[in-house]
Design a protein around this motif. Structure first.
Motif, short mmCIF file in Angstrom:
data_model
loop_
_atom_site.label_atom_id
_atom_site.label_comp_id
_atom_site.label_asym_id
_atom_site.label_seq_id
_atom_site.Cartn_x
_atom_site.Cartn_y
_atom_site.Cartn_z
N UNK A 136 1.24 -1.42 0.25
CA UNK A 136 -0.22 0.00 -0.16
C UNK A 136 1.00 0.93 -0.43
N UNK A 137 1.03 2.00 -1.20
CA UNK A 137 1.48 2.94 -1.14
C UNK A 137 1.24 4.05 -2.28
N UNK A 138 1.37 5.38 -2.03
CA UNK A 138 0.63 6.10 -3.37
C UNK A 138 1.65 6.17 -4.00
N UNK A 243 11.19 -20.33 -11.80
CA UNK A 243 9.58 -20.73 -10.95
C UNK A 243 9.63 -20.52 -10.28
N UNK A 244 10.91 -22.37 -9.75
CA UNK A 244 10.82 -21.80 -7.65
C UNK A 244 11.71 -21.25 -7.57
N UNK A 245 12.80 -20.91 -7.95
CA UNK A 245 14.06 -20.31 -7.42
C UNK A 245 13.36 -18.68 -7.59
N UNK A 246 12.17 -18.11 -7.95
CA UNK A 246 11.76 -16.68 -7.44
C UNK A 246 11.17 -16.56 -7.03
N UNK A 247 10.07 -17.65 -7.19
CA UNK A 247 8.56 -17.35 -6.07
C UNK A 247 9.24 -17.38 -4.62
N UNK A 248 9.95 -18.60 -4.60
CA UNK A 248 10.83 -19.05 -3.25
C UNK A 248 11.48 -17.48 -2.09
N UNK A 249 12.10 -16.97 -3.44
CA UNK A 249 12.83 -15.88 -3.10
C UNK A 249 11.76 -15.36 -2.00
N UNK A 250 10.50 -14.48 -2.90
CA UNK A 250 9.80 -14.02 -3.13
C UNK A 250 9.13 -14.30 -1.38
N UNK A 251 9.00 -15.37 -1.47
CA UNK A 251 8.10 -15.28 -0.03
C UNK A 251 9.26 -15.54 0.65
N UNK A 252 10.56 -15.80 1.27
CA UNK A 252 11.68 -15.81 2.28
C UNK A 252 11.29 -13.96 2.61
N UNK A 253 11.85 -14.03 1.02
CA UNK A 253 11.72 -12.06 1.60
C UNK A 253 10.70 -11.70 1.78
N UNK A 254 9.52 -11.97 1.62
CA UNK A 254 8.30 -11.30 2.24
C UNK A 254 8.00 -11.31 3.70
N UNK A 255 8.23 -12.79 4.47
CA UNK A 255 8.57 -13.32 5.82
C UNK A 255 10.02 -12.94 6.66
N UNK A 256 10.43 -12.67 5.58
CA UNK A 256 11.38 -12.22 6.84
C UNK A 256 11.53 -10.36 6.72
N UNK A 257 11.01 -9.72 5.56
CA UNK A 257 10.39 -8.19 5.58
C UNK A 257 9.53 -8.51 7.44
N UNK A 258 8.15 -9.35 7.25
CA UNK A 258 6.99 -9.44 8.45
C UNK A 258 7.93 -9.81 9.81
N UNK A 261 11.63 -6.58 9.99
CA UNK A 261 11.22 -5.18 9.74
C UNK A 261 9.78 -4.84 9.84
N UNK A 262 9.07 -5.89 10.49
CA UNK A 262 7.76 -5.60 11.06
C UNK A 262 6.97 -4.73 10.19
N UNK A 263 7.08 -5.03 8.52
CA UNK A 263 6.32 -4.22 7.54
C UNK A 263 5.28 -5.07 7.77
N UNK A 264 3.86 -4.15 6.63
CA UNK A 264 2.70 -4.35 7.39
C UNK A 264 2.14 -5.85 6.11
N UNK A 265 1.64 -6.82 6.30
CA UNK A 265 1.47 -8.35 5.98
C UNK A 265 -0.43 -7.66 5.35
N UNK A 266 -0.41 -7.13 4.44
CA UNK A 266 -2.01 -7.03 4.19
C UNK A 266 -2.34 -8.86 3.81
N UNK A 267 -3.90 -8.41 3.63
CA UNK A 267 -4.97 -9.80 3.25
C UNK A 267 -4.06 -9.73 2.00
N UNK A 268 -3.95 -9.37 0.89
CA UNK A 268 -3.58 -9.96 -0.54
C UNK A 268 -1.84 -10.49 -0.12
N UNK A 269 -0.86 -9.50 0.62
CA UNK A 269 0.15 -10.56 1.15
C UNK A 269 0.34 -12.06 1.45
#
Length: 286
Positions: A136-138, A243-258, A261-269
């Motif tokens: 969620x960003x402007x 496919x596995x490599x890129x998507x796994x990086x997205x999953x792990x990076x998202x979880x690390x951010x959460x 770094x306490x990043x906001x985790x929306x329903x979409x995420x």
């Protein structure tokens, strides 16, 4: 499978390090150049087969390393411009959605399998990448599609060319020195850019930028090494592996951010992470 896991681990580490760059006000270009010098040095020091630097141009993979080295620096600037003009979310999505390019060429060039399950998994994975990355960003009304498109094409080109060179020219014992060479070429381009910027505006290099570059260089080197080693595993087709490599990086990076770094985790995420896991399972089974 272990090389794929390590590639994901080290690639995620890069995102974490870049996050700290922002926190500690690191000059990203200077750190990137140092990072490439470190990765270049590691490539030659850890190489199984020793080749004099003066004879590198004779290797069959050298032209490809020139192209990849130039693309590394170019994509770095395009990524920065995309983030500035279109936002961080668009940058992340454009970079990761580019996985469709090496997947497409894997099917066309290497006659890799095309099944309903595999295509379904890839489509689900792409949706997952979007949902996991969107934040969620402007929106920036002045944003242009040019930079996201260039980022999409450039990121996809890097993976596609890397796979092609690995298949046609890079022997097992040359993985380290090949990786070191393309990092060295990227460093040369980066140094040239730094010199021009310094001529316009004189600034100190800064010890913290050197330290940051060293910290970045080590995982950057290993992320490429382990990706190439994973590509050499005949048990996985490149379309499946990317496919596995890129998507796994997205999953792990998202979880690390959460978690870190306490990043906001929306329903979409959350939906994105669930779909990413489902997509990886389907592609792997296929």
């Amino acid at each position: 499978m272990i090389f794929l896991f390590l590639s994901v681990l080290f690639s995620t580490g890069l995102f974490v390090i870049f996050k700290y760059f922002g926190i500690y006000k690191i000059d990203v270009l200077k750190a990137i150049v140092v990072n490439y010098i470190v990765a270049f040095s590691m490539g030659f020091l850890l190489a199984d087969r020793k080749i004099p630097i003066s004879e590198i141009y004779l290797e069959p993979w050298f032209p490809g390393s020139l192209v990849l080295g130039a693309l590394f620096i170019a994509i770095f600037f395009i990524m920065a411009m995309t983030a500035q003009k279109n936002g961080v979310s668009v940058t992340s999505i454009a970079g990761k959605m580019s996985v469709v390019i090496p997947v497409f060429f894997g099917i066309i060039l290497y006659n890799e399998s095309v099944t309903f399950l595999k295509i379904t998994g890839i489509i689900i994975a792409l949706i997952a990448v979007y949902l996991s990355s969107v934040k969620a960003e402007k929106s920036n009304k002045n944003g242009t599609l040019l930079f996201p498109i260039l980022l999409f094409l450039g990121s996809g080109a890097i993976d596609t060319i890397l796979k092609y060179i690995q298949v046609t020219h890079v022997a097992e014992e040359d993985i380290s020195i090949f990786s070191g060479s393309l990092f060295g070429i990227a460093a040369i381009f980066g140094i040239v850019i730094l010199v021009f910027k310094t001529l316009k505006k004189r600034t100190f290099f800064g010890v913290k930028n050197i330290i940051a570059g060293i910290v970045l260089g080590v995982p950057n080197y290993f992320s490429i090494i382990f990706l190439i080693k994973a590509l050499q595993n005949n048990r996985f087709e490149s379309s499946t592996l990317f496919t596995i490599n890129n998507v796994a990086i997205v999953i792990v990076s998202t979880l690390v951010g959460l978690l870190l770094f306490k990043e906001k985790f929306s329903t979409k995420n959350k939906i994105g992470v669930f779909l990413a896991i489902l997509g990886i399972i389907l592609v792997t089974i296929a």
